[in-house]
Design an enzyme around this catalytic site. Structure first.
Site, PDB file in Angstrom:
ATOM      1  N   CYS A   1      -6.404  -2.713   0.843  1.00  0.00           N
ATOM      2  CA  CYS A   1      -5.269  -2.666   1.749  1.00  0.00           C
ATOM      3  C   CYS A   1      -5.676  -3.335   3.056  1.00  0.00           C
ATOM      4  O   CYS A   1      -6.783  -3.127   3.550  1.00  0.00           O
ATOM      5  CB  CYS A   1      -4.851  -1.222   2.002  1.00  0.00           C
ATOM      6  SG  CYS A   1      -3.565  -1.110   3.265  1.00  0.00           S
TER       7      CYS A   1
ATOM      8  N   CYS B   1       0.104   3.233   3.534  1.00  0.00           N
ATOM      9  CA  CYS B   1       0.506   2.806   4.879  1.00  0.00           C
ATOM     10  C   CYS B   1       1.545   1.679   4.885  1.00  0.00           C
ATOM     11  O   CYS B   1       2.022   1.302   5.945  1.00  0.00           O
ATOM     12  CB  CYS B   1      -0.730   2.379   5.673  1.00  0.00           C
ATOM     13  SG  CYS B   1      -1.393   0.776   5.164  1.00  0.00           S
TER      14      CYS B   1
ATOM     15  N   CYS C   1       0.832  -1.206   0.000  1.00  0.00           N
ATOM     16  CA  CYS C   1       0.000   0.000   0.000  1.00  0.00           C
ATOM     17  C   CYS C   1       0.871   1.262   0.000  1.00  0.00           C
ATOM     18  O   CYS C   1       1.737   1.412   0.866  1.00  0.00           O
ATOM     19  CB  CYS C   1      -0.907  -0.009   1.223  1.00  0.00           C
ATOM     20  SG  CYS C   1      -1.853   1.507   1.408  1.00  0.00           S
TER      21      CYS C   1
ATOM     22  N   ASP D   1      19.443  -0.888 -19.229  1.00  0.00           N
ATOM     23  CA  ASP D   1      19.472  -2.032 -18.320  1.00  0.00           C
ATOM     24  C   ASP D   1      18.417  -3.051 -18.783  1.00  0.00           C
ATOM     25  O   ASP D   1      17.233  -2.734 -18.833  1.00  0.00           O
ATOM     26  CB  ASP D   1      19.146  -1.495 -16.917  1.00  0.00           C
ATOM     27  CG  ASP D   1      19.182  -2.574 -15.855  1.00  0.00           C
ATOM     28  OD1 ASP D   1      19.157  -3.771 -16.201  1.00  0.00           O
ATOM     29  OD2 ASP D   1      19.215  -2.201 -14.666  1.00  0.00           O
TER      30      ASP D   1
ATOM     31  N   CYS E   1      -5.321  -0.069   5.948  1.00  0.00           N
ATOM     32  CA  CYS E   1      -5.972   1.249   5.916  1.00  0.00           C
ATOM     33  C   CYS E   1      -7.165   1.183   4.960  1.00  0.00           C
ATOM     34  O   CYS E   1      -7.387   0.164   4.317  1.00  0.00           O
ATOM     35  CB  CYS E   1      -4.960   2.337   5.527  1.00  0.00           C
ATOM     36  SG  CYS E   1      -4.578   2.397   3.765  1.00  0.00           S
TER      37      CYS E   1
HETATM   38 ZN   LIG Z   1      -2.875   0.996   3.378  1.00  0.00          ZN
END
Ligand SMILES: [Zn+2]
Length: 415
Positions: free
Chosen positions: A220, A207, A204, A339, A223
């Site tokens: 999530c 959070c 997330c 790369d 949160c």
């Molecule tokens: Zn979250």
């Protein structure tokens, strides 16, 4: 426009025309560059008085821009940067070249979104997706999302059309309101076009907790961030609009990903008042986009070109490609990123059972990856050799940016 802007615009058009006449590409970068040297505010001056849509994201922005320009075209003339020159020089050049138009639909490199929002004051901005790209140059996905979010805080009046299936985009599109500073949250219309690639959104951005998924839903675990209910969704081979009406989408472009791009284009056009029922038939007129999806017949082979630049777009390309002999070509020149370790983020297993040919400057990097992935292949040195190596019928070509341009040049710059 102020006199300086008029002069800058005229010089920009002339420079672009000279560059085209000299056979040095479409001239949009040099034309815009010179125009902005004369008047640093030229993009803002050229944007004034137009209703503008910006289209940004890691993948699909060139095609979505083309489709959205077709859809908005229901209302009148639309200026657009249709050849992928997606930085401010390209926007300046496209608007100068188009002259006065009521509308503009502009593809924007995701790194320049904040700057172009500032200069063009668009009516709507479409946020498609964010995933890893050009490891040696592009920003980390979370950092990119942070930049978008900060830009939207400064432009809370813009209408946002955003992808409900991409957690990073959802987070970027929903900055918190700040009533103390008079900052509102932007108005967001959500679309769902499905998302095959999840490897840049397991954590997330708000959070740091794990993101869980079940069918099309995601949330999530730490949160309230979760998938918003989309207003526009892809259903079968059509698009469901916010009123619940379903529109069949007949495209000349392959794959479910392009039905998703069509849904986004219709959602963008709706922000200008275009009804999907009026726009949907115009999408079918879009054939290939700067060579992407182009088909060419040569020596009894039907060659189709698919551009894939990063892991997420390779997954989509495998989905679009027929079960047919497939040529993969990889370069690592400046526009590709230097790369190639991203090849190890792509699961090439879907190619097992097909005849696989490889070429390009970095064919050996690809060879190592395919060997580890247990996909048999044959290395060829030239495009003609590839055509001779496969039986008559379809040959799918999947290539990254400059490798794609090399093959397009072999096919006489097919569009
Ligand atoms: Zn979250």
């Amino acid at each position: 426009m102020p006199l300086r802007a008029k002069v800058a615009s005229s010089v920009s058009r002339t420079a672009a025309a000279l560059s085209r006449a000299a056979g040095r590409g479409d001239g949009s970068v040099i034309g815009g560059w010179i125009g902005l040297k004369i008047d640093p505010d030229l993009l803002a001056h050229l944007s004034a008085g137009r209703a503008i849509a910006l289209i940004s994201g890691t993948n699909g922005k060139t095609t979505t821009t083309r489709l959205a320009a077709a859809a908005v075209g229901v209302l009148g003339r639309v200026a657009t940067n249709s050849f992928g020159a997606n930085m401010p020089t390209g926007h300046t050049s496209a608007l100068a070249k188009a002259g006065s138009t009521p509308y503009a639909v502009l593809e924007v490199d995701e790194h320049y979104l904040a700057q172009v929002l500032e200069a063009t004051e668009p009516h709507v901005v479409a946020l498609l997706n964010l995933s890893r790209d050009q490891l040696d140059r592009a920003k980390e996905v979370a950092m990119m999302a942070q930049l978008w979010r900060a830009a939207l805080v400064r432009h809370a009046d813009v209408r946002v059309v955003a992808n409900a299936d991409d957690p990073m985009v959802v987070w970027a599109a929903t900055p918190p309101a700040d009533p103390a500073r008079g900052v509102d949250t932007p108005h967001v219309t959500w679309f769902s076009a499905g998302q095959r690639w999840h490897d840049d959104s397991w954590v997330c951005p708000e959070c740091g907790s794990t993101i869980r998924r079940s069918a099309e839903h995601w949330w999530c675990t730490g949160c309230p961030l979760r998938r918003p209910e989309p207003h526009w969704t892809v259903e079968d081979d059509g698009v469901l609009d916010p009123t619940g009406a379903w529109h069949k989408v007949r495209l000349q472009l392959p794959g479910k990903v392009n039905i998703g791009n069509a849904a986004t284009a219709l959602a963008v056009a709706a922000e200008f008042g275009v009804r999907p029922v009026d726009a949907v038939s115009r999408l079918g007129a879009v054939t290939s986009v700067a060579g992407r999806y182009a088909q060419v017949d040569r020596d009894g082979r039907n060659i189709r070109l698919l551009l894939a630049k990063n892991p997420a777009s390779w997954l989509e390309a495998f989905d679009m490609a027929d079960e047919a002999p497939t040529l993969l070509s990889i370069n690592a020149r400046d526009p590709d990123g230097l790369d190639t370790s991203w090849l190890f983020d792509v699961d090439f297993a879907p190619l097992r059972g097909r005849q696989v040919l490889i070429t390009g400057d970095r064919a050996y990097d690809l060879a190592v990856r395919l060997e580890i992935n247990d996909v048999p292949f044959q290395h060829i040195r030239t495009f003609d050799e590839a055509v001779r190596a496969v039986p008559p019928g379809r040959l799918e070509v999947i290539a990254n940016y400059t490798a794609f341009q090399d093959i397009r040049a072999e096919l006489d710059r097919v569009n």
